[in-house]
Design a protein around this motif. Sequence first.
Motif, PDB file in Angstrom:
ATOM      1  N   VAL A  10       0.832  -1.207   0.000  1.00 48.30           N
ATOM      2  CA  VAL A  10       0.000   0.000   0.000  1.00 48.30           C
ATOM      3  C   VAL A  10       0.863   1.252   0.000  1.00 48.30           C
ATOM      4  O   VAL A  10       0.594   2.221  -0.706  1.00 48.30           O
ATOM      5  N   ASP A  11       1.936   1.263   0.797  1.00 44.44           N
ATOM      6  CA  ASP A  11       2.799   2.433   0.913  1.00 44.44           C
ATOM      7  C   ASP A  11       4.252   1.973   0.922  1.00 44.44           C
ATOM      8  O   ASP A  11       4.871   1.839   1.985  1.00 44.44           O
ATOM      9  N   PRO A  12       4.833   1.745  -0.260  1.00 42.13           N
ATOM     10  CA  PRO A  12       6.193   1.196  -0.307  1.00 42.13           C
ATOM     11  C   PRO A  12       7.258   2.156   0.212  1.00 42.13           C
ATOM     12  O   PRO A  12       8.391   1.744   0.466  1.00 42.13           O
ATOM     13  N   LEU A  13       6.926   3.422   0.382  1.00 38.88           N
ATOM     14  CA  LEU A  13       7.892   4.403   0.891  1.00 38.88           C
ATOM     15  C   LEU A  13       7.843   4.537   2.414  1.00 38.88           C
ATOM     16  O   LEU A  13       8.589   5.332   2.986  1.00 38.88           O
ATOM     17  N   TYR A  14       6.996   3.765   3.058  1.00 32.22           N
ATOM     18  CA  TYR A  14       6.859   3.886   4.515  1.00 32.22           C
ATOM     19  C   TYR A  14       8.067   3.268   5.230  1.00 32.22           C
ATOM     20  O   TYR A  14       8.534   2.177   4.874  1.00 32.22           O
ATOM     21  N   HIS A  15       8.555   3.999   6.249  1.00 27.30           N
ATOM     22  CA  HIS A  15       9.627   3.500   7.128  1.00 27.30           C
ATOM     23  C   HIS A  15       9.223   3.793   8.571  1.00 27.30           C
ATOM     24  O   HIS A  15       8.787   4.914   8.873  1.00 27.30           O
ATOM     25  N   PRO A  16       9.391   2.838   9.497  1.00 25.64           N
ATOM     26  CA  PRO A  16       9.207   3.159  10.918  1.00 25.64           C
ATOM     27  C   PRO A  16      10.278   4.168  11.349  1.00 25.64           C
ATOM     28  O   PRO A  16      11.430   4.084  10.928  1.00 25.64           O
ATOM     29  N   LYS A  48       1.509  10.661 -12.863  1.00 25.35           N
ATOM     30  CA  LYS A  48       2.692  11.371 -12.354  1.00 25.35           C
ATOM     31  C   LYS A  48       2.976  10.982 -10.900  1.00 25.35           C
ATOM     32  O   LYS A  48       4.135  10.795 -10.511  1.00 25.35           O
ATOM     33  N   LYS A  49       1.933  10.847 -10.082  1.00 25.30           N
ATOM     34  CA  LYS A  49       2.137  10.446  -8.685  1.00 25.30           C
ATOM     35  C   LYS A  49       2.811   9.076  -8.612  1.00 25.30           C
ATOM     36  O   LYS A  49       3.745   8.865  -7.833  1.00 25.30           O
ATOM     37  N   ASP A  50       2.332   8.135  -9.422  1.00 27.56           N
ATOM     38  CA  ASP A  50       2.927   6.794  -9.419  1.00 27.56           C
ATOM     39  C   ASP A  50       4.377   6.830  -9.894  1.00 27.56           C
ATOM     40  O   ASP A  50       5.250   6.160  -9.336  1.00 27.56           O
ATOM     41  N   LEU A  51       4.649   7.628 -10.921  1.00 24.10           N
ATOM     42  CA  LEU A  51       6.016   7.699 -11.444  1.00 24.10           C
ATOM     43  C   LEU A  51       6.958   8.387 -10.460  1.00 24.10           C
ATOM     44  O   LEU A  51       8.142   8.029 -10.366  1.00 24.10           O
ATOM     45  N   ASP A  52       6.459   9.366  -9.713  1.00 28.50           N
ATOM     46  CA  ASP A  52       7.275   9.978  -8.659  1.00 28.50           C
ATOM     47  C   ASP A  52       7.668   8.935  -7.612  1.00 28.50           C
ATOM     48  O   ASP A  52       8.814   8.911  -7.136  1.00 28.50           O
ATOM     49  N   ARG A  53       6.723   8.068  -7.259  1.00 28.06           N
ATOM     50  CA  ARG A  53       7.029   7.013  -6.287  1.00 28.06           C
ATOM     51  C   ARG A  53       8.036   6.016  -6.864  1.00 28.06           C
ATOM     52  O   ARG A  53       8.947   5.560  -6.175  1.00 28.06           O
ATOM     53  N   VAL A  54       7.877   5.687  -8.150  1.00 30.63           N
ATOM     54  CA  VAL A  54       8.819   4.770  -8.800  1.00 30.63           C
ATOM     55  C   VAL A  54      10.237   5.339  -8.734  1.00 30.63           C
ATOM     56  O   VAL A  54      11.201   4.638  -8.369  1.00 30.63           O
ATOM     57  N   ILE A  55      10.378   6.607  -9.091  1.00 28.39           N
ATOM     58  CA  ILE A  55      11.709   7.228  -9.113  1.00 28.39           C
ATOM     59  C   ILE A  55      12.297   7.304  -7.710  1.00 28.39           C
ATOM     60  O   ILE A  55      13.487   7.034  -7.495  1.00 28.39           O
ATOM     61  N   ALA A  56      11.467   7.658  -6.722  1.00 24.03           N
ATOM     62  CA  ALA A  56      11.952   7.736  -5.342  1.00 24.03           C
ATOM     63  C   ALA A  56      12.416   6.364  -4.854  1.00 24.03           C
ATOM     64  O   ALA A  56      13.460   6.242  -4.192  1.00 24.03           O
TER      65      ALA A  56
END
Length: 318
Positions: free
Chosen positions: A100-106, A151-159
């Motif tokens: 759901v949120d691959p950029l999430y970090h504790p 664009k939102k999805d591609l921003d996440r891909v690049i990050a």
Amino acid sequence: MTSEPSAVAVLRHHVGVLVTSTVLLTALPVPGFAQQDVIARVKDFYANASYEEALQTLRSASPSAPTAGVTDAAAYQVFCLVALGREQEATDAIAAIVRVDPLYHPTETDVSPRIRSFFENVRKPLLPGIVRQLYAGAKDRLERKEAGEAKKDLDRVIALLDEMKASEDQDLADLRTLALGFRDLSVIAAAREAAPPPPPLVAAPIVPTPAPPPPKPPAIYSLSDTNVTLPVVVSRSLPPWRVLSAVEKLQVFRGQLELVIDENGKVLSTKMLKGLRPDYDPALMKAAAAWTFRPATKDGQPVRYRYVMDMQLGGGQD
């Protein structure tokens, strides 16, 4: 509690497993203040090492649509499961969060370094597959004219690729280059979608082309034009006339005939300005139409001319 490498092995064995992530990621109901109250209680239980109570509080919350507190709820469920040594459940729960949120970090303030390490060991092997899914989904959104979401999805891909150090893997580096290109396209497409539609085309009225003016007729000169040389008779024949009485034979009939003579010396029109005799005038005009002249000239060039001729019958003269 097992070591971190064994946790990674469990993840690899169960990489395709996604347990009841609906419960994990949609755990708290609206309204927002009630959700915040549940999260606050869970955090208190966790801080006091009451992990079972924290899990029970999360399970008691009614499922609803995802809200702003979903990540907190799912994350604390993972923290409690790890603390209780239930690593397989924790692994499945982390997989659900990452999808759901691959950029999430504790954060360091939430949990211990050991739990953060466990979370990342489960998360990182999932990222390549998630990145490719996000990239494919973004391309589909572009084709469906959903440029903003693409664009939102591609921003996440690049990050994510930057986090994964894509430059060290040629396949990932190529994917990053493609993602950057498609993101630029999505920005342009989003700008077009946001732009107001152009005004409707209105056909310009058809204005008919005016007909060219008729050619100006040649000037007709006359005796009043002093710089024009008069026409000269070349051939002229008069119709015969009959004397009706001895008295008429002694009379003289005078009249005026007007001719328009063209540039070739031919008669264009005839007109009696003053008649000679009513029975003779028509025959005279018919005969005059066949007369020929040397045309009038102006500056050496032939011109049309209105020629008035004095006519006489009787008295022994034409």
